[in-house]
Motif scaffolding. Sequence first.
Motif, short mmCIF file in Angstrom:
data_model
loop_
_atom_site.label_atom_id
_atom_site.label_comp_id
_atom_site.label_asym_id
_atom_site.label_seq_id
_atom_site.Cartn_x
_atom_site.Cartn_y
_atom_site.Cartn_z
N ASP A 31 45.55 42.04 108.83
CA ASP A 31 44.59 42.71 109.73
C ASP A 31 43.87 43.80 108.94
N LEU A 32 42.57 43.57 108.66
CA LEU A 32 41.79 44.53 107.88
C LEU A 32 41.10 45.58 108.74
N SER A 33 41.27 45.49 110.03
CA SER A 33 40.58 46.43 110.91
C SER A 33 41.08 47.86 110.75
N ALA A 34 42.28 48.00 110.17
CA ALA A 34 42.83 49.35 109.99
C ALA A 34 42.12 50.12 108.88
N LEU A 35 41.40 49.40 108.04
CA LEU A 35 40.66 50.09 106.97
C LEU A 35 39.50 50.89 107.56
N GLY A 43 48.88 40.92 101.48
CA GLY A 43 49.30 40.95 102.87
C GLY A 43 49.59 42.32 103.43
N THR A 44 49.23 43.38 102.72
CA THR A 44 49.43 44.74 103.22
C THR A 44 48.14 45.52 103.12
N VAL A 45 47.90 46.39 104.10
CA VAL A 45 46.69 47.21 104.14
C VAL A 45 47.08 48.66 103.87
N PRO A 46 46.53 49.28 102.84
CA PRO A 46 46.88 50.68 102.54
C PRO A 46 46.31 51.63 103.58
N GLY A 47 46.91 52.82 103.63
CA GLY A 47 46.43 53.84 104.56
C GLY A 47 45.21 54.55 104.03
N GLU A 48 44.68 55.46 104.88
CA GLU A 48 43.45 56.16 104.50
C GLU A 48 43.64 57.04 103.28
N ASP A 49 44.85 57.61 103.12
CA ASP A 49 45.11 58.45 101.94
C ASP A 49 44.98 57.64 100.66
N ALA A 50 45.45 56.39 100.71
CA ALA A 50 45.36 55.53 99.53
C ALA A 50 43.90 55.20 99.21
N VAL A 51 43.07 55.06 100.25
CA VAL A 51 41.65 54.80 100.04
C VAL A 51 41.01 55.98 99.31
N PHE A 52 41.33 57.21 99.77
CA PHE A 52 40.77 58.40 99.13
C PHE A 52 41.25 58.51 97.68
N ALA A 53 42.52 58.21 97.46
CA ALA A 53 43.07 58.30 96.11
C ALA A 53 42.38 57.30 95.18
N SER A 54 42.17 56.09 95.67
CA SER A 54 41.51 55.07 94.86
C SER A 54 40.06 55.44 94.59
N LEU A 55 39.38 55.96 95.61
CA LEU A 55 38.00 56.38 95.44
C LEU A 55 37.89 57.51 94.42
N THR A 56 38.78 58.50 94.54
CA THR A 56 38.77 59.62 93.60
C THR A 56 38.98 59.15 92.18
N SER A 57 39.92 58.24 92.01
CA SER A 57 40.20 57.70 90.68
C SER A 57 38.98 56.98 90.10
N ARG A 58 38.30 56.19 90.94
CA ARG A 58 37.10 55.48 90.49
C ARG A 58 36.01 56.45 90.07
N LEU A 59 35.81 57.49 90.87
CA LEU A 59 34.76 58.46 90.56
C LEU A 59 35.07 59.22 89.27
N GLU A 60 36.32 59.59 89.09
CA GLU A 60 36.70 60.31 87.89
C GLU A 60 36.51 59.44 86.65
N TYR A 61 36.90 58.17 86.77
CA TYR A 61 36.75 57.26 85.63
C TYR A 61 35.27 57.03 85.32
N ARG A 62 34.46 56.87 86.39
CA ARG A 62 33.03 56.64 86.20
C ARG A 62 32.36 57.83 85.54
N ASP A 63 32.84 59.03 85.87
CA ASP A 63 32.21 60.25 85.37
C ASP A 63 32.72 60.65 83.99
N ARG A 64 33.83 60.03 83.59
CA ARG A 64 34.48 60.42 82.34
C ARG A 64 33.64 59.99 81.14
N SER A 65 33.46 60.88 80.20
CA SER A 65 32.67 60.59 79.01
C SER A 65 33.59 60.19 77.87
N ASN A 66 33.13 59.26 77.02
CA ASN A 66 33.87 58.95 75.81
C ASN A 66 33.78 60.09 74.80
N LEU A 67 32.75 60.91 74.93
CA LEU A 67 32.61 62.07 74.05
C LEU A 67 33.36 63.24 74.67
#
Length: 466
Positions: free
Chosen positions: A6-10, A53-77
């Motif tokens: 059930d993906l409606s919980a997202l 078969g498992t839907v993560p909670g809202e905290d996990a969504v925020f954690a994943s989003l934060t991680s993506r943003l940090e990685y996207r913003d990270r410079s190789n320099l």
Amino acid sequence: MSETVDLSALPSVDRVLKSAAISPLLARYGRSVVTDELRKTLDEIRQSAREQGTVPGEDAVFASLTSRLEYRDRSNLRPLFNLTGTVLHTNLGRALLAEEAVSAAIDAMREAAALEFDLDTGKRGERDSHLRELLRELTGAEDATIVNNNAAAVLIALSTVGGGRQAIVSRGELIEIGGAFRMPDIMEKAGVELVEVGTTNRTHAQDYIKAVRPETALILKVHTSNYRIEGFTAEVSGAKLAAIARQAGIALLNDLGSGTLVDLSRYGLAREPTVREAVAEGADLVTFSGDKLLGGPQAGFIVGRKELIAEINRNPLKRALRIDKIRIAAMVATLKLYRDPDRLASRLPTLRMLSRPEPDIRMQAERLAPQIAKLLAPKGYAVEPCRCSSQIGSGALPVDTIASAGLRITASSGSALERLAACFRSLSRPILGRLQDGALVLDLRCLQDEAQFMRSLSEGFGNALA
């Protein structure tokens, strides 16, 4: 799984963007970027939920989003730990600047500065004037100028003094520097015809004398700083070449490459020719780098006879090769450190790291080994202190090494070591070592912030090796 999950919980994109928790991310990255990455995050979570078969909670969504943003913003320099054993590593930015140079550069960035303005006369000034007197003082030369790097210094010096004419060079000094830039190619671009003399291993004074023609403009002496020929060899000294050039009425350009302003032997290193010595030998022009043994920002210096420096400064190439106020400020601060040679090694990072005693490094290795072993042993890696050898790098003292110490990490297979090396490179502050003789060796000569090193390992290690 895909039929029952059930993906409606997202949460929806709109709901997440309206939440209070998202505000810091919006402030840091902007609404457009956060929205785009949030959609990608939710798409990935939906796909994963269907498979697992498992839907993560809202905290996990925020954690994943934060991680993506940090990685996207990270410079190789970004800052990293250079534990390769090469102190002046070309691919890692070469010299680390002294704190005085860093402060001077920051001041120049924050405020307007009298870069080309004479505060005494109120008229237009010259940017070279900030360095000229310091360089004259430290090298004994009549005059000096500065450009973007040493290759540029050689290029403009050749173009000015020898453009359209010939330059005599020993075959044993036709060097190639990093990135496949070769001295003959630089000479060609400068409009100078190359006249080779001698052989690869032996060149004599008579070879230069015989090669002089009416169309000869100069003799070019090149310090072979990135390789060494040993055995049955002969070369002509700078002093003898200066005499030959004077007799022939032509100029002598001595390219020192890395260049140094002090006798390195006083710091326990192999001796290199100094700029002052090259000037005293009678060279009309001497070129050298600012970001290697000198320990400053990237720059190329030309010192020598006043009339030749004036001609170089009138060359149209000078404007194309000039450096900005930030590097000038940092270089002035670096050069001022050389006025106090007794404290130079403690204030200039390059010399501090190169002259660091091996027993001190060995003690650091013995202190760190058990701490790192606790992190790595559960993953199948063994860690032990080891002796190793560092090198200066960037073309300086190519065959000389410095006794050092570090950590030798071994594993059951080479592929495991490669995975570990990749893991170290993926940390928020990467750690670079070298794979050698079936181990990953971390040479600790350049490790200055031990606490930050352990913090980086501890913070990023669990996720990276899980």
